[in-house]
Design a protein around this motif. Structure first.
Motif, PDB file in Angstrom:
ATOM      1  N   ARG A  10      26.874  33.019  53.231  1.00  0.00           N
ATOM      2  CA  ARG A  10      26.767  33.584  54.573  1.00  0.00           C
ATOM      3  C   ARG A  10      27.711  32.831  55.501  1.00  0.00           C
ATOM      4  NH1 ARG A  10      22.226  33.978  52.014  1.00  0.00           N
ATOM      5  NH2 ARG A  10      20.742  35.650  52.282  1.00  0.00           N
ATOM      6  N   GLY A  11      28.285  33.560  56.398  1.00  0.00           N
ATOM      7  CA  GLY A  11      29.175  32.971  57.380  1.00  0.00           C
ATOM      8  C   GLY A  11      29.469  33.996  58.456  1.00  0.00           C
ATOM      9  N   PRO A  12      30.295  33.621  59.415  1.00  0.00           N
ATOM     10  CA  PRO A  12      30.644  34.571  60.477  1.00  0.00           C
ATOM     11  C   PRO A  12      31.266  35.840  59.881  1.00  0.00           C
ATOM     12  CG  PRO A  12      31.442  32.364  60.979  1.00  0.00           C
ATOM     13  CD  PRO A  12      30.943  32.338  59.567  1.00  0.00           C
ATOM     14  N   GLY A  13      30.607  36.948  60.073  1.00  0.00           N
ATOM     15  CA  GLY A  13      31.129  38.227  59.584  1.00  0.00           C
ATOM     16  C   GLY A  13      31.085  38.368  58.076  1.00  0.00           C
ATOM     17  N   MET A  14      30.315  37.504  57.392  1.00  0.00           N
ATOM     18  CA  MET A  14      30.296  37.550  55.937  1.00  0.00           C
ATOM     19  C   MET A  14      28.870  37.302  55.440  1.00  0.00           C
ATOM     20  SD  MET A  14      32.402  35.213  53.216  1.00  0.00           S
ATOM     21  CE  MET A  14      31.362  33.766  53.260  1.00  0.00           C
ATOM     22  N   ASN A  15      28.434  38.113  54.522  1.00  0.00           N
ATOM     23  CA  ASN A  15      27.145  37.957  53.880  1.00  0.00           C
ATOM     24  C   ASN A  15      27.279  38.606  52.508  1.00  0.00           C
ATOM     25  OD1 ASN A  15      24.486  37.442  53.372  1.00  0.00           O
ATOM     26  ND2 ASN A  15      23.701  39.092  54.646  1.00  0.00           N
ATOM     27  N   GLU A  35      27.636  42.458  46.170  1.00  0.00           N
ATOM     28  CA  GLU A  35      27.436  43.212  47.416  1.00  0.00           C
ATOM     29  C   GLU A  35      27.949  42.407  48.588  1.00  0.00           C
ATOM     30  OE1 GLU A  35      22.904  42.081  48.717  1.00  0.00           O
ATOM     31  OE2 GLU A  35      23.138  43.634  47.209  1.00  0.00           O
ATOM     32  N   GLY A  36      28.213  43.125  49.687  1.00  0.00           N
ATOM     33  CA  GLY A  36      28.537  42.459  50.937  1.00  0.00           C
ATOM     34  C   GLY A  36      29.991  42.484  51.354  1.00  0.00           C
ATOM     35  N   ALA A  37      30.815  43.279  50.714  1.00  0.00           N
ATOM     36  CA  ALA A  37      32.232  43.336  51.106  1.00  0.00           C
ATOM     37  C   ALA A  37      32.722  44.779  51.018  1.00  0.00           C
ATOM     38  CB  ALA A  37      33.061  42.438  50.202  1.00  0.00           C
ATOM     39  N   PRO A  38      33.785  45.087  51.752  1.00  0.00           N
ATOM     40  CA  PRO A  38      34.301  46.463  51.734  1.00  0.00           C
ATOM     41  C   PRO A  38      35.195  46.738  50.519  1.00  0.00           C
ATOM     42  CG  PRO A  38      35.598  45.151  53.227  1.00  0.00           C
ATOM     43  CD  PRO A  38      34.495  44.262  52.716  1.00  0.00           C
ATOM     44  N   ILE A  39      34.848  46.124  49.403  1.00  0.00           N
ATOM     45  CA  ILE A  39      35.625  46.305  48.179  1.00  0.00           C
ATOM     46  C   ILE A  39      34.667  46.572  47.021  1.00  0.00           C
ATOM     47  CG2 ILE A  39      37.651  44.959  48.846  1.00  0.00           C
ATOM     48  CD1 ILE A  39      36.438  42.543  47.525  1.00  0.00           C
ATOM     49  N   VAL A  74      42.559  45.049  53.434  1.00  0.00           N
ATOM     50  CA  VAL A  74      41.649  44.182  52.690  1.00  0.00           C
ATOM     51  C   VAL A  74      42.398  42.950  52.178  1.00  0.00           C
ATOM     52  CG1 VAL A  74      40.185  44.005  50.636  1.00  0.00           C
ATOM     53  CG2 VAL A  74      40.062  46.039  52.073  1.00  0.00           C
ATOM     54  N   GLN A  75      43.598  43.140  51.656  1.00  0.00           N
ATOM     55  CA  GLN A  75      44.371  42.011  51.137  1.00  0.00           C
ATOM     56  C   GLN A  75      44.687  41.009  52.249  1.00  0.00           C
ATOM     57  OE1 GLN A  75      47.898  42.917  48.896  1.00  0.00           O
ATOM     58  NE2 GLN A  75      48.530  40.783  48.843  1.00  0.00           N
ATOM     59  N   ARG A  76      45.077  41.475  53.413  1.00  0.00           N
ATOM     60  CA  ARG A  76      45.367  40.556  54.524  1.00  0.00           C
ATOM     61  C   ARG A  76      44.116  39.785  54.939  1.00  0.00           C
ATOM     62  NH1 ARG A  76      48.689  44.815  55.687  1.00  0.00           N
ATOM     63  NH2 ARG A  76      47.300  45.793  57.213  1.00  0.00           N
ATOM     64  N   ALA A  77      42.978  40.464  54.961  1.00  0.00           N
ATOM     65  CA  ALA A  77      41.724  39.793  55.322  1.00  0.00           C
ATOM     66  C   ALA A  77      41.356  38.740  54.280  1.00  0.00           C
ATOM     67  CB  ALA A  77      40.601  40.817  55.478  1.00  0.00           C
ATOM     68  N   MET A  78      41.533  39.060  53.010  1.00  0.00           N
ATOM     69  CA  MET A  78      41.219  38.096  51.949  1.00  0.00           C
ATOM     70  C   MET A  78      42.190  36.919  51.977  1.00  0.00           C
ATOM     71  SD  MET A  78      39.940  40.544  48.857  1.00  0.00           S
ATOM     72  CE  MET A  78      39.391  39.199  47.835  1.00  0.00           C
ATOM     73  N   ASP A  79      43.467  37.190  52.231  1.00  0.00           N
ATOM     74  CA  ASP A  79      44.451  36.112  52.347  1.00  0.00           C
ATOM     75  C   ASP A  79      44.062  35.160  53.476  1.00  0.00           C
ATOM     76  OD1 ASP A  79      45.938  37.152  50.265  1.00  0.00           O
ATOM     77  OD2 ASP A  79      47.494  38.011  51.548  1.00  0.00           O
TER      78      ASP A  79
END
Length: 96
Positions: A10-15, A35-39, A74-79
């Protein structure tokens, strides 16, 4: 920890929740995001290799964007996320 273990992060904007698929202590970790990601179909592998003066870490990730046409976003967010997480991981590893 170990094969079959499930972890929640868990973190800011992430679960997210992930499951360990493979575990070789001090060498590698294979996991899948449940679960928990747009991928979808997210699978990752973290490998550690001793090198002169330290350890080399290779983090490989395969995934598919849930929304067609958003893979670049998604790639930019993961980077960005990994760019922030890896220096912290290095700091934790070096502190023992």
């Amino acid at each position: 920890n170990g094969v079959g273990a499930e972890r929640a992060m868990r973190g800011p904007g992430m679960n997210v929740r992930e499951q360990v698929l493979g575990w070789d202590p001090l060498r590698s970790l294979d996991y899948r995001l449940m679960e928990g990601a747009p991928i979808a179909c997210h699978q990752g592998r973290v490998e550690l290799k001793p090198v002169e003066g330290g350890t080399e870490l290779t983090w490989s990730i395969r995934y598919r964007a849930k929304i067609p046409g958003t893979s670049g976003i998604v790639q930019r967010a993961m980077d960005k996320m990994l760019g922030a997480a890896l220096p912290r991981l290095k700091q934790l590893a070096e502190s023992g």
